[in-house]
Design an enzyme around this catalytic site. Structure first.
Site, PDB file in Angstrom:
ATOM      1  N   HIS A 195      -4.156  -4.507  -0.164  1.00 10.15           N
ATOM      2  CA  HIS A 195      -3.820  -5.009   1.173  1.00 10.15           C
ATOM      3  C   HIS A 195      -3.909  -6.529   1.179  1.00 10.15           C
ATOM      4  O   HIS A 195      -5.020  -7.067   1.291  1.00 10.15           O
ATOM      5  CB  HIS A 195      -4.795  -4.429   2.207  1.00 10.15           C
ATOM      6  CG  HIS A 195      -4.574  -2.984   2.468  1.00 10.15           C
ATOM      7  ND1 HIS A 195      -3.619  -2.530   3.346  1.00 10.15           N
ATOM      8  CD2 HIS A 195      -5.165  -1.886   1.945  1.00 10.15           C
ATOM      9  CE1 HIS A 195      -3.641  -1.203   3.356  1.00 10.15           C
ATOM     10  NE2 HIS A 195      -4.556  -0.790   2.513  1.00 10.15           N
ATOM     11  N   GLU A 254      -3.249  -8.547   3.472  1.00  7.33           N
ATOM     12  CA  GLU A 254      -3.761  -9.014   4.766  1.00  7.33           C
ATOM     13  C   GLU A 254      -5.283  -8.904   4.861  1.00  7.33           C
ATOM     14  O   GLU A 254      -5.897  -9.465   5.767  1.00  7.33           O
ATOM     15  CB  GLU A 254      -3.079  -8.257   5.914  1.00  7.33           C
ATOM     16  CG  GLU A 254      -3.529  -6.842   6.149  1.00  7.33           C
ATOM     17  CD  GLU A 254      -3.027  -5.809   5.155  1.00  7.33           C
ATOM     18  OE1 GLU A 254      -3.415  -4.633   5.294  1.00  7.33           O
ATOM     19  OE2 GLU A 254      -2.258  -6.162   4.227  1.00  7.33           O
ATOM     20  N   CYS A 293       0.829  -1.210   0.000  1.00 10.07           N
ATOM     21  CA  CYS A 293       0.000   0.000   0.000  1.00 10.07           C
ATOM     22  C   CYS A 293       0.872   1.273   0.000  1.00 10.07           C
ATOM     23  O   CYS A 293       1.532   1.559  -0.972  1.00 10.07           O
ATOM     24  CB  CYS A 293      -1.000  -0.022   1.151  1.00 10.07           C
ATOM     25  SG  CYS A 293      -2.284   1.247   0.952  1.00 10.07           S
TER      26      CYS A 293
END
Length: 198
Positions: free
Chosen positions: A180, A182, A77
Site C-alpha cells: 500500500h 498510501e 494491492c
C-alpha cells in the site's frame, strides 16, 4: 493533469485519494468509462475479495475497458492481483494483463509466519525502472495480503515473506504494486510521485 481512480466494490480507495491530495493531485473517483478513458493516468486500488471484485468489473464492462487503456495505469494491492491471469482466491479468472498466477500464502511454520502478511517489508532486486527512481537503498513498504503474485519476467521489485513474490510488476503502460503506497511513508509517496511523473 486528470487522474482517474477506478471505483469498484473494494475498500481502501479513500486513503489513496488522500495520499494523492497530499501530493497536490486532485483525482476523480469514478466508474464512468468515458472519464477513465479521457484521464491522463489511471489508478486501480483496492482491498477485498477477487471474485466479487471481478464480477463488479464485468457487470460494468470495466474489465474490457481496463485492458484497452493506453495511458499509464497503476494497480495497487487487490488491483495488482486482478491484473494477473488467475487467482487461487475462489478460483478467479482475472484480467490477464500480466500472465502471472496469484497464489495463497501457505505458512510452513505458523509460529513464525502468519497469514495474512501484515506489516513492513523490504523491496529487493529493484530493476532500473522509472517507477523506482530515487528510492532509498533499502526501501520498506507496508503490506496487508493473504495472496501473492508469483515472480515473473514482469517483476521489477520483489519481497520475501515465506518465499519470494512480486512486489511490483510492469508491462507496457501497466504498473502494479502489491504493498500500500498510501500507507508506506516516504517510500510510498515517492512511488506515487514517480507514477504521476511518468
Amino acid at each position: 493533469m486528470k487522474i482517474a481512480v477506478i471505483k469498484y466494490n473494494s475498500g481502501n480507495v479513500q486513503s489513496v485519494l488522500y495520499a494523492l491530495e497530499r501530493l497536490g493531485v486532485n483525482a476523480e473517483l469514478t466508474d464512468d468509462p468515458e472519464v477513465i478513458r479521457a484521464a491522463d493516468k489511471v489508478i486501480f486500488p483496492g482491498q477485498g475479495e477477487a471474485s466479487t471484485a471481478m464480477r463488479y468489473l464485468k457487470e460494468r464492462k470495466l474489465d474490457s475497458l481496463i485492458k484497452e487503456l493506453k495511458q499509464p495505469f497503476l494497480g495497487v494491492c487487490l488491483g495488482l492481483q486482478l491484473l494477473c491471469e488467475y487467482s487461487e482466491e475462489n478460483r478467479t479468472e482475472c484480467l490477464g494483463v500480466f500472465p502471472v498466477q496469484v497464489k495463497r500464502f501457505i505458512p510452513e511454520n505458523s509460529q513464525e509466519f502468519k497469514v495474512p502478511h501484515v506489516g513492513w517489508n523490504e523491496l529487493e532486486n529493484l530493476s532500473d525502472n522509472p517507477l523506482l527512481k530515487d528510492l532509498p537503498a533499502e526501501p520498506f513498504v507496508y503490506y496487508v495480503h493473504s495472496f501473492y503474485a508469483e515472480l515473473s519476467d514482469f517483476t521489477i521489485a520483489q519481497t520475501h515473506y515465506i518465499h519470494d513474490f512480486s512486489g511490483i510488476l510492469h508491462r507496457d503502460n501497466y504498473y502494479a504494486i502489491q504493498a500500500h503506497p498510501e500507507k508506506s511513508g516516504l517510500v510510498g509517496e515517492k512511488l506515487l510521485e514517480n507514477f504521476i511523473s511518468l
